[in-house]
Design a protein around this motif. Structure first.
Motif, PDB file in Angstrom:
ATOM      1  N   LEU A  17      46.742 -58.420  11.558  1.00  0.00           N
ATOM      2  CA  LEU A  17      45.280 -58.385  11.651  1.00  0.00           C
ATOM      3  C   LEU A  17      44.629 -57.802  10.398  1.00  0.00           C
ATOM      4  O   LEU A  17      43.444 -58.015  10.169  1.00  0.00           O
ATOM      5  CB  LEU A  17      44.845 -57.583  12.881  1.00  0.00           C
ATOM      6  CG  LEU A  17      45.105 -58.256  14.230  1.00  0.00           C
ATOM      7  CD1 LEU A  17      44.825 -57.288  15.370  1.00  0.00           C
ATOM      8  CD2 LEU A  17      44.275 -59.520  14.379  1.00  0.00           C
ATOM      9  N   HIS A  39      39.504 -63.296  12.724  1.00  0.00           N
ATOM     10  CA  HIS A  39      39.052 -62.281  13.684  1.00  0.00           C
ATOM     11  C   HIS A  39      37.883 -62.757  14.551  1.00  0.00           C
ATOM     12  O   HIS A  39      37.466 -62.031  15.458  1.00  0.00           O
ATOM     13  CB  HIS A  39      38.596 -61.017  12.941  1.00  0.00           C
ATOM     14  CG  HIS A  39      39.635 -60.417  12.072  1.00  0.00           C
ATOM     15  ND1 HIS A  39      39.447 -60.249  10.713  1.00  0.00           N
ATOM     16  CD2 HIS A  39      40.872 -59.939  12.344  1.00  0.00           C
ATOM     17  CE1 HIS A  39      40.527 -59.694  10.195  1.00  0.00           C
ATOM     18  NE2 HIS A  39      41.403 -59.490  11.157  1.00  0.00           N
ATOM     19  N   ALA A  46      33.204 -60.667  15.247  1.00  0.00           N
ATOM     20  CA  ALA A  46      34.537 -60.171  15.608  1.00  0.00           C
ATOM     21  C   ALA A  46      34.784 -60.315  17.108  1.00  0.00           C
ATOM     22  O   ALA A  46      33.955 -59.932  17.929  1.00  0.00           O
ATOM     23  CB  ALA A  46      34.686 -58.718  15.177  1.00  0.00           C
ATOM     24  N   VAL A  50      39.722 -57.955  19.088  1.00  0.00           N
ATOM     25  CA  VAL A  50      39.941 -57.294  17.791  1.00  0.00           C
ATOM     26  C   VAL A  50      39.348 -55.892  17.824  1.00  0.00           C
ATOM     27  O   VAL A  50      39.978 -54.921  17.389  1.00  0.00           O
ATOM     28  CB  VAL A  50      39.334 -58.121  16.632  1.00  0.00           C
ATOM     29  CG1 VAL A  50      39.388 -57.355  15.321  1.00  0.00           C
ATOM     30  CG2 VAL A  50      40.045 -59.460  16.503  1.00  0.00           C
TER      31      VAL A  50
END
Length: 150
Positions: A17, A39, A46, A50
């Motif tokens: 990530l 993401h 986002a 996440v």
């Protein structure tokens, strides 16, 4: 620009990530993430997962930070429970701060916040973590914590 630190344990998902560890002090941890296309959710902000992962990792590292003087940062932690509230979309550069509120021999109670690049709160969480030296896996065999190699 703030220099990132090495994570004390190997977490492939977090590495994929692109999370950066910025600070790991007595009962606190700070992470940073520059939101990229991978993401995003369908609103092009986002994804909540996440943000929850940022909060989980920040709180877990805050819980472990009190053991930084022990070899390999002492025991690992696993999330027992987590409650998250979302206030506004996460965009751009995000900062997650985790704080240890209380601990016992086996448990840590934490809170975390994700802040946008404007400093406004995007999400907040509380979580309970259990300190473990090993984790029972499939077939009840023990899995060791994956330490970072120097």
């Amino acid at each position: 620009m703030t220099t990132s630190l090495a994570f004390p344990v190997h977490i492939p998902f977090v590495q994929q990530l692109g999370f950066e560890l910025i600070r790991l002090d007595d009962g606190e941890a700070e992470l940073r993430l520059s939101v990229r296309e991978l993401h995003l959710n369908s609103w092009e902000v986002a994804h909540g997962g996440v943000l929850m992962t940022l909060l989980d990792v920040a709180m877990a590292h805050a819980a472990r930070s009190i053991h930084r003087d022990q070899p390999d940062f002492g025991p690992g932690v696993v999330t027992v429970e987590m409650k998250t509230s979302f206030m506004r979309p996460g965009e751009g550069q995000l900062r997650a701060v985790g704080r240890l509120l209380h601990r016992s021999t086996t448990m840590a109670f934490c809170e975390g916040s994700v802040l946008g690049e404007d400093g406004k709160l995007c999400a907040h969480a509380t979580g309970t973590f259990k300190y473990l030296k090993a984790l029972p896996g499939r077939g009840r065999s023990l899995k060791a914590l994956q330490r970072t190699t120097g």
